[in-house]
Design an enzyme around this catalytic site. Structure first.
Site, PDB file in Angstrom:
ATOM      1  N   ASP A  32       0.862  -1.187   0.000  1.00 58.45           N
ATOM      2  CA  ASP A  32       0.000   0.000   0.000  1.00 58.45           C
ATOM      3  C   ASP A  32       0.899   1.238   0.000  1.00 58.45           C
ATOM      4  O   ASP A  32       2.117   1.144   0.137  1.00 58.45           O
ATOM      5  CB  ASP A  32      -0.938  -0.009   1.236  1.00 58.45           C
ATOM      6  CG  ASP A  32      -2.233   0.765   0.960  1.00 58.45           C
ATOM      7  OD1 ASP A  32      -3.325   0.206   1.184  1.00 58.45           O
ATOM      8  OD2 ASP A  32      -2.151   1.921   0.482  1.00 58.45           O
ATOM      9  N   TYR A 140     -15.831   8.914  -9.647  1.00 56.89           N
ATOM     10  CA  TYR A 140     -15.544   7.515  -9.293  1.00 56.89           C
ATOM     11  C   TYR A 140     -16.279   6.572 -10.247  1.00 56.89           C
ATOM     12  O   TYR A 140     -15.680   5.654 -10.799  1.00 56.89           O
ATOM     13  CB  TYR A 140     -15.998   7.285  -7.852  1.00 56.89           C
ATOM     14  CG  TYR A 140     -15.920   5.880  -7.333  1.00 56.89           C
ATOM     15  CD1 TYR A 140     -17.080   5.150  -7.091  1.00 56.89           C
ATOM     16  CD2 TYR A 140     -14.698   5.285  -7.044  1.00 56.89           C
ATOM     17  CE1 TYR A 140     -17.025   3.865  -6.573  1.00 56.89           C
ATOM     18  CE2 TYR A 140     -14.635   3.991  -6.519  1.00 56.89           C
ATOM     19  CZ  TYR A 140     -15.808   3.304  -6.294  1.00 56.89           C
ATOM     20  OH  TYR A 140     -15.758   2.021  -5.777  1.00 56.89           O
TER      21      TYR A 140
HETATM   22  C1  VAH Z   1     -18.375   4.002  -2.281  1.00 57.01           C
HETATM   23  N1  VAH Z   1     -18.121   1.993  -0.923  1.00 57.01           N
HETATM   24  O1  VAH Z   1     -19.239   4.335  -1.519  1.00 57.01           O
HETATM   25  C2  VAH Z   1     -17.925   2.529  -2.265  1.00 57.01           C
HETATM   26  C3  VAH Z   1     -18.733   1.725  -3.240  1.00 57.01           C
HETATM   27  C4  VAH Z   1     -21.018   1.168  -4.069  1.00 57.01           C
HETATM   28  C5  VAH Z   1     -20.218   2.029  -3.156  1.00 57.01           C
HETATM   29  O2  VAH Z   1     -18.253   1.870  -4.524  1.00 57.01           O
HETATM   30  O3  VAH Z   1     -17.861   4.768  -3.040  1.00 57.01           O
END
Ligand code: VAH
Length: 313
Positions: A32, A140
């Site tokens: 990490d 993301y």
């Molecule tokens: C998030 N725990 O909250 C992650 C995940 C589906 C949620 O990708 O970004």
């Protein structure tokens, strides 16, 4: 040997322990960007490693004769909205590094996590299909959707054996989550035990797909152990176990902590959560490689409260 990138994260920590108990501590190299817990550091070989640094990664692969890589390093949904370019760089360049090592035949098998975050507001919201509209509205989610396309491309173009799961929100007690939108589902248990109250950053009726970490780890190992011919989907598999709202989670906790009080103060994460599915159709994971969830909300709450609270429920 096996290398885990992002071994100190919420999934990475438990994946390290599971792989070490299966393959032997010395055959699983944890790595990490910074050191992890004392327990993790004491459980076997560890390397400080930036997953976006190709040369450093190649050196570790050669030194430890790594044949399998789990790329768990990433910036999650909430934090990625605050640092978009850093998130894109980490999430994508780490993946390109590992896929390139696969293409160069320097490693044989790769696991890469995707997420229900690849779905957006115009995706069918309940029982979201394996293949459907995907217009993610978060940094993301965009990085995970793009990553899925690259995994599929490298598999079909260069024969890279990369396998992936679209994880739902994950609930665990061994390591705190880092910067996710589903983190409320972990924090709530800690607060229920320590203060008997919790202020939730999502609305009471926000249903999200969730999974207990033991199921997620078991699914990951099951997918990686499956015969390659069974893995028909090389972007990423839908996976599901349960779906619930913060209100339903509160009811589950009140079965054991009857005076637990929740209040709601939605923040920017509410809009992220509202763009995600409320439940997932994982029939392809079940038919292709025999997936079956074991933890429902009741069993999850029992396990979380027992392990965090230290006494038998
Ligand atoms: C998030 N725990 O909250 C992650 C995940 C589906 C949620 O990708 O970004």
């Amino acid at each position: 040997s096996i290398l885990i990138l992002g071994a100190c994260g919420q999934i990475g920590t438990e994946l390290t322990y599971a792989l070490r108990s299966k393959h032997g501590n010395e055959n699983v190299i944890a790595s990490d960007i910074r050191e992890g817990s004392e327990e993790l550091m004491a459980s076997g070989p560890f390397e400080i490693l930036d997953a976006t640094d190709y040369d450093a990664l190649e050196e570790v692969i050669a030194y430890y004769e790594i044949h399998e890589v789990y790329l768990m390093a990433a910036m999650l949904s909430a934090t990625a909205e605050k640092f978009p370019m850093r998130a894109w760089n980490l999430n994508m360049n780490s993946l390109f590094n590992v896929l390139t090592l696969g293409k160069e035949k320097k490693i044989e098998k790769i696991f890469w996590p995707s997420s229900i975050a690849v779905f957006g507001t115009n995706t069918p919201k309940s029982d979201t299909p394996q293949s459907t509209i995907m217009e993610p509205g978060t940094v993301y989610g965009i990085s995970k959707q793009s990553g899925e396309r690259w995994c599929d491309y490298y598999h079909h173009k260069f024969g890279v054996d990369v396998r992936s799961i679209r994880y739902p929100g994950l609930i665990s007690w061994k390591t705190m989550p880092g910067g996710g939108t589903t983190d409320y589902a972990v924090e709530i248990y800690h607060k229920a035990l320590s203060e008997k109250k919790y202020t939730c950053f999502l609305k009471a009726d926000t249903a999200l797909p969730m999974m207990f970490m033991d199921d997620a780890i078991r699914a990951t190992l099951q997918l990686m152990d499956a015969d390659g011919d069974k893995i028909q989907i090389r972007s990423s598999y839908n996976l599901s176990a349960m779906s619930f709202t913060p209100a339903e989670m509160t009811e589950s906790i009140k079965q054991y902590i009857s005076d637990f009080k929740i209040s709601y103060d939605p923040d920017f994460r509410q809009e992220i959560a509202a763009s995600w599915p409320s439940s997932i159709d994982d029939s392809r994971a079940r038919s292709d490689w025999g997936w079956k969830a074991r933890f429902d909300l009741k069993r999850t709450t029992e396990t979380m409260l027992e392990n965090l609270g230290g006494e038998k429920i």
